[in-house]
Design a protein around this motif. Structure first.
Motif, PDB file in Angstrom:
ATOM      1  N   PRO A 102       0.823  -1.224   0.000  1.00 55.93           N
ATOM      2  CA  PRO A 102       0.000   0.000   0.000  1.00 55.93           C
ATOM      3  C   PRO A 102       0.849   1.262   0.000  1.00 55.93           C
ATOM      4  CG  PRO A 102      -0.825  -1.560   1.614  1.00 55.93           C
ATOM      5  CD  PRO A 102       0.439  -2.137   1.107  1.00 55.93           C
ATOM      6  N   ALA A 103       1.990   1.228   0.717  1.00 54.62           N
ATOM      7  CA  ALA A 103       2.848   2.418   0.738  1.00 54.62           C
ATOM      8  C   ALA A 103       3.334   2.724  -0.676  1.00 54.62           C
ATOM      9  CB  ALA A 103       4.032   2.195   1.673  1.00 54.62           C
ATOM     10  N   LEU A 104       3.777   1.668  -1.367  1.00 50.75           N
ATOM     11  CA  LEU A 104       4.233   1.845  -2.749  1.00 50.75           C
ATOM     12  C   LEU A 104       3.114   2.377  -3.629  1.00 50.75           C
ATOM     13  CD1 LEU A 104       6.444  -1.199  -3.738  1.00 50.75           C
ATOM     14  CD2 LEU A 104       7.046   1.207  -3.762  1.00 50.75           C
ATOM     15  N   SER A 105       1.915   1.807  -3.447  1.00 49.27           N
ATOM     16  CA  SER A 105       0.788   2.239  -4.269  1.00 49.27           C
ATOM     17  C   SER A 105       0.520   3.719  -4.093  1.00 49.27           C
ATOM     18  CB  SER A 105      -0.481   1.475  -3.919  1.00 49.27           C
ATOM     19  OG  SER A 105      -0.250   0.098  -3.991  1.00 49.27           O
ATOM     20  N   MET A 106       0.560   4.167  -2.854  1.00 49.69           N
ATOM     21  CA  MET A 106       0.282   5.569  -2.603  1.00 49.69           C
ATOM     22  C   MET A 106       1.363   6.464  -3.178  1.00 49.69           C
ATOM     23  SD  MET A 106      -1.372   5.781   1.183  1.00 49.69           S
ATOM     24  CE  MET A 106      -1.443   7.557   1.157  1.00 49.69           C
ATOM     25  N   ILE A 107       2.614   6.060  -2.990  1.00 52.69           N
ATOM     26  CA  ILE A 107       3.705   6.884  -3.504  1.00 52.69           C
ATOM     27  C   ILE A 107       3.664   6.930  -5.031  1.00 52.69           C
ATOM     28  CG2 ILE A 107       6.211   7.070  -3.712  1.00 52.69           C
ATOM     29  CD1 ILE A 107       6.463   6.040  -0.913  1.00 52.69           C
ATOM     30  N   PHE A 108       3.478   5.767  -5.642  1.00 50.26           N
ATOM     31  CA  PHE A 108       3.387   5.743  -7.107  1.00 50.26           C
ATOM     32  C   PHE A 108       2.184   6.552  -7.577  1.00 50.26           C
ATOM     33  CE2 PHE A 108       6.855   3.245  -7.106  1.00 50.26           C
ATOM     34  CZ  PHE A 108       7.013   2.298  -8.105  1.00 50.26           C
ATOM     35  N   GLY A 109       1.090   6.395  -6.830  1.00 55.17           N
ATOM     36  CA  GLY A 109      -0.113   7.128  -7.209  1.00 55.17           C
ATOM     37  C   GLY A 109       0.148   8.620  -7.210  1.00 55.17           C
TER      38      GLY A 109
ATOM     39  N   SER B  50       8.767  10.712 -11.941  1.00 54.66           N
ATOM     40  CA  SER B  50       7.403  10.314 -12.268  1.00 54.66           C
ATOM     41  C   SER B  50       7.369   9.402 -13.486  1.00 54.66           C
ATOM     42  CB  SER B  50       6.577  11.587 -12.488  1.00 54.66           C
ATOM     43  OG  SER B  50       5.444  11.311 -13.224  1.00 54.66           O
ATOM     44  N   LYS B  51       8.266   9.663 -14.438  1.00 56.13           N
ATOM     45  CA  LYS B  51       8.223   8.871 -15.672  1.00 56.13           C
ATOM     46  C   LYS B  51       8.687   7.433 -15.473  1.00 56.13           C
ATOM     47  CE  LYS B  51       8.188  12.735 -18.650  1.00 56.13           C
ATOM     48  NZ  LYS B  51       8.978  13.637 -19.472  1.00 56.13           N
ATOM     49  N   PHE B  52       9.227   7.146 -14.299  1.00 48.70           N
ATOM     50  CA  PHE B  52       9.612   5.769 -14.023  1.00 48.70           C
ATOM     51  C   PHE B  52       8.453   4.950 -13.482  1.00 48.70           C
ATOM     52  CE2 PHE B  52      14.101   5.376 -14.800  1.00 48.70           C
ATOM     53  CZ  PHE B  52      14.532   6.692 -14.865  1.00 48.70           C
ATOM     54  N   THR B  53       7.337   5.605 -13.196  1.00 47.06           N
ATOM     55  CA  THR B  53       6.186   4.872 -12.680  1.00 47.06           C
ATOM     56  C   THR B  53       5.229   4.561 -13.818  1.00 47.06           C
ATOM     57  OG1 THR B  53       4.880   6.864 -12.264  1.00 47.06           O
ATOM     58  CG2 THR B  53       6.300   6.103 -10.486  1.00 47.06           C
ATOM     59  N   PRO B  54       4.630   3.345 -13.768  1.00 41.88           N
ATOM     60  CA  PRO B  54       3.618   3.029 -14.776  1.00 41.88           C
ATOM     61  C   PRO B  54       2.444   3.998 -14.670  1.00 41.88           C
ATOM     62  CG  PRO B  54       4.108   1.104 -13.412  1.00 41.88           C
ATOM     63  CD  PRO B  54       4.885   2.225 -12.856  1.00 41.88           C
ATOM     64  N   ASN B  55       2.180   4.483 -13.448  1.00 42.43           N
ATOM     65  CA  ASN B  55       1.062   5.383 -13.214  1.00 42.43           C
ATOM     66  C   ASN B  55       1.101   6.587 -14.139  1.00 42.43           C
ATOM     67  OD1 ASN B  55       1.863   3.940 -10.729  1.00 42.43           O
ATOM     68  ND2 ASN B  55      -0.036   4.803  -9.939  1.00 42.43           N
ATOM     69  N   ARG B  56       2.292   7.166 -14.288  1.00 40.53           N
ATOM     70  CA  ARG B  56       2.419   8.371 -15.095  1.00 40.53           C
ATOM     71  C   ARG B  56       2.000   8.136 -16.534  1.00 40.53           C
ATOM     72  NH1 ARG B  56       5.507  13.057 -15.509  1.00 40.53           N
ATOM     73  NH2 ARG B  56       4.792  14.068 -17.433  1.00 40.53           N
ATOM     74  N   TRP B  57       2.469   7.021 -17.086  1.00 44.51           N
ATOM     75  CA  TRP B  57       2.170   6.746 -18.489  1.00 44.51           C
ATOM     76  C   TRP B  57       0.697   6.405 -18.687  1.00 44.51           C
ATOM     77  CZ3 TRP B  57       5.749   8.090 -21.906  1.00 44.51           C
ATOM     78  CH2 TRP B  57       7.042   8.292 -21.394  1.00 44.51           C
TER      79      TRP B  57
END
Lengths: 401, 404
Positions: B325-332, B352-359
């Motif tokens: 969950p910590a990772l999810s929130m940070i990535f989010g 940010s561009k290293f996270t799938p979230n951004r793309w």
């Protein structure tokens, strides 16, 4: 019995602290979050002044008047530029907050009572509301000055024959007379006073405006709820049942665990306060006793709710999910993430049911408004009440699988 | 091939049996999206709101009355300002400190007289630090009033100052003309105008609800795939994996089935969120159905890959459950799900561009704002698929090495 309760609490702390996952929530997450939020405060130069880029293409002298009026503002530092594309790039890279282009016919237009446009370049990337307000004021000032000079000259001309050659000089004189009404400050003005400890530039919230007390409240709730999840996992794995075979009463066990959660929450809150103080520059120190009261009562309330929550979940996976869900939603509703003012009225009423509301409200009274202990007593009582009710409810409902 | 599919379906059924958890994972983002959307709707669509404010009038003079009756009570402002008249500054401060009034306007004794006499005058506005938006509005209303009064004074006084050296002019004549001139002045428009040009990227303004729908839905993908990855450990713990292995099925097939299962569960959850928000929250995900579909598939693939990688690094089920969950929130957050990306400092933008979230977010927002079609989100999908491949590769190798 007290010793048993204490031992159970310490044991819980030990187990939690040994668990790397718990350490993530206790230390790593808050630190990362603090850094992330802290980085969002926008472009600032080292001396806390905001750079504004200006290109002055004016043929006459009044363009530089505009510049100098703006330069007088203590929060602004003027950066003179010559090239429009260069300025646009600076704005885009947020090296300057906004860019202004004073057109060639600025002075001429003023003298002819003709409207003239100053182009303002800004980027969605930085919130420039405050600067725009200042610029607007300078524009208004010059409008009034020019209007007055034109008006004076026009009316004078109806009463006396003014020779053409004298007109420019008279105009300039009139302009100076008009402008005198703005020095040292506008002769009719608004005295705006925010009832806060620090007179900070009032930024209009672009979106969320996470505050140190706000997310401290959220993370502590998450942390305590996660500890509650650990307790569920414990129940799930049967260690609790084994514990019960020992001569320890149900009451002692629950109390011990609750004390454990409480201590955990307290430690976490303390860490977050320190991060806020030293990394984000939040001044928690105005009323240490008030802060202590609020922290203790908030953590108690969260402990109570966490214990209550653990009664309702079956697996550690569920507990973890619940922990995040309930924490995030109640934090958002309660005003942890943004100033409650921007939420619709009915949401503001719902907010009062969350412990976050009372904690953040209390902390703001101390940190922002600068009040002392007596102002937060009502918050303290409500939080204690939440703690008592939830603790009572969970003891009553506590069952074993 | 069929076996992989069968195993995946088995997983899906198993997870669905834990209905409670499945629902929880769905309810979460929907509730969050709802709360965010409701709160931010007024601000983003600038629906008029009501400001509770106070007025203390010690002056009772002409200019105060104009402010109160002609400005505050004007048709434009009447419905927005909820005014309470107070008797003292102390009372004003009290109400503000309790958060009951956003701002209080104080008109001091002699205000109107000072204006008539040509002296300096000011209006005080006390503001609530916790209601900076509303008090800011009150401030600008009062300021435009003072500027108007100042304009009149300045124009008339400037004239008087300009005409002073001309002894041929009769002061009485001037006095007679002033009232008429004041009317003229009223209609004078500002000369210096400031016109802003922002680099506007978007053609369609995305409403708050839509923005957060995407941000939260994508953030929760990681929650969903992580809980799927937890089952990798769960099976080992429950020893059900060992039992399955006795079946005449190749290990790779078992593993493949597991991964497909993780993918399917997350995909179904995401789909439900998209449909639910479209139907009940009025969120428009864009006009290109194929674009939405392919973006969904690539996003879920990327996150499934990431969770696999995560599972290969984590030491236990609990670790996934707590660090996940910590990772999810940070990535989010980093992906721009909570704050728009354009507010990020440069370094954060890069991270940010290293996270799938951004793309994923970029892709979905493109579909929503500029009505992009399938082809236009291919770049984003491409990156997501590459991330998926990379994550799956490393994750699978590590898991194999650990003997899963």
């Amino acid at each position: 019995m007290l010793k048993k309760i204490f031992n159970i609490a310490i044991n819980l702390l030990k187990i939690t602290l040994r668990d790397k996952g718990a350490l993530v929530w206790l230390l790593v997450m808050p630190l990362i979050w603090t850094v992330l939020i802290g980085s969002m405060s926008g472009p600032k130069s080292s001396s806390n002044t905001v750079p504004v880029g200006i290109i002055n293409l004016d043929n006459g002298t009044y363009g530089s008047n505009f510049e100098s009026y703006l330069a007088k503002e203590k929060d602004i530092v003027i950066v003179i530029k010559k090239d429009e594309t260069e300025l646009a790039q600076l704005v885009k890279d947020t090296k300057v907050s906004v860019g202004l282009i004073i057109p060639q016919d600025f002075s001429d237009s003023l003298k002819l009572n003709r409207s003239v446009e100053i182009k303002l370049l800004k980027s969605e990337k930085s919130s420039s509301y405050f600067i725009e307000e200042l610029i607007g004021k300078v524009a208004k000032r010059m409008s009034i000055d020019a209007l007055s000079a034109n008006f004076a000259l026009e009316k004078l001309n109806t009463l006396v024959q003014v020779p053409e050659t004298s007109k420019p000089e008279i105009w300039e004189r009139a302009y100076k007379i008009a402008d005198a009404y703005f020095e040292p400050s506008p002769s009719i003005a608004v005295n705006y006073k925010v009832l806060a400890v620090e007179q900070k530039e009032q930024n209009v919230a672009v979106g969320m405006n996470l505050s140190s007390p706000g997310f401290a409240a959220m993370f502590v709730m998450m942390g305590v709820f996660f500890a509650g999840a650990a307790m569920v996992a414990e129940r799930h794995h049967g260690t609790l049942a084994r514990l019960l075979t020992t001569p320890t009463s149900k009451f002692s066990i629950i109390s011990g665990e609750m004390l454990g959660f409480f201590l955990l929450g307290l430690v976490q809150f303390l860490i977050l306060i320190l991060f806020g103080q030293y990394v984000l520059g939040v001044n928690w120190g105005n009323s240490p006793f008030g802060v202590a009261l609020l922290t203790v009562s908030y953590v108690l309330a969260v402990t109570g709710l966490g214990t209550l929550l653990s009664v309702f979940v079956r697996t550690s996976g569920q507990a973890g999910a619940f922990a995040v869900l309930v924490s995030m939603v109640t934090s958002m509703i309660g005003g942890s993430w943004w100033p409650i003012e921007i939420a619709p009225k009915f949401m503001q009423s719902i907010a009062r049911f969350t412990p976050q509301y009372w904690a953040v409200n209390g902390f703001n009274k101390i940190i922002t408004r600068g009040f002392g202990v007596s102002s937060v007593l009502s918050n303290f009582y409500v939080l204690i009440a939440i703690a008592c009710v939830s603790l009572f409810a969970s003891v009553v409902l506590f069952r074993f699988e | 091939m069929k076996k992989i599919f069968f195993i995946a379906i088995k997983d899906l059924k198993l997870r669905a049996r834990d209905f409670y958890a499945f629902i929880l994972l769905l309810v979460m983002p929907l509730v969050l999206i709802l709360v965010l959307g409701i709160v931010f709707k007024p601000m983003w669509t600038s629906t008029p709101f009501v400001i509770d404010m106070g007025v203390v009038d010690f002056d009772n003079g002409e200019f105060s009355k104009i402010l109160i009756n002609d400005v505050f009570d004007s048709d434009d402002l009447k419905s927005m300002l909820n005014i309470t008249f107070l008797d003292s500054e102390a009372e004003a401060k009290d109400r503000i400190n309790q958060g009951k009034l956003a701002a209080v306007v104080i008109l001091n004794r002699g205000f109107s007289d000072a204006i008539m006499a040509g002296e300096n005058a000011s209006i005080e506005v006390l503001a609530d630090p916790e209601q900076s938006i509303k008090s800011g509005v009150v401030k600008s209303i009062v300021e435009s009033y003072t500027l108007e009064v100042l304009k009149r004074r300045t124009m008339v006084e400037t004239f008087l100052g300009t005409v002073a050296p001309y002894s041929s002019v009769n002061p009485q004549d001037i006095q007679k003309m002033i009232p008429e001139w004041l009317k003229e002045i009223e209609n004078e428009k500002d000369i210096v105008l400031v016109k802003s040009s922002t680099e506007k990227k978007s053609t369609n303004e995305i409403p708050a609800m839509g923005y957060y729908a995407v941000g939260m839905a994508v953030m929760y993908l990681l929650f969903a795939t992580n809980s799927g990855a937890e089952t990798i450990f769960e099976e080992r713990r429950l020893k059900t994996y060992d039992r399955i292995r006795t079946a005449p099925v190749h290990e790779n097939v078992l593993f493949g089935g597991k991964l497909l299962g993780i993918f399917l569960v997350a995909f179904v959850q995401f789909l439900i969120i998209v449909i639910f928000t479209a139907l009940f929250y009025g969120v428009s995900w864009g006009k290109s159905l194929s674009g939405i579909f392919i973006l969904m598939v690539s996003s879920v693939l990327a996150f499934s890959g990431f969770s696999t990688l995560f599972a290969s690094i984590a030491k236990s089920e609990e670790q996934i459950g707590s660090i996940g969950p910590a990772l999810s929130m940070i990535f989010g957050f980093l992906g721009g799900g909570m704050w728009p990306v354009f507010l990020f400092p440069q370094w954060m933008n890069v991270v940010s561009k290293f996270t799938p979230n951004r793309w994923a977010l970029d892709g979905f927002l493109k579909l929503m704002e500029s009505n992009a079609n399938f082809a236009q989100v291919l770049p984003q999908c491409g990156v997501l698929v590459m991330m998926a491949l990379l994550f799956f590769l490393i994750g699978t190798l590590r898991l194999k090495a650990r003997g899963v």
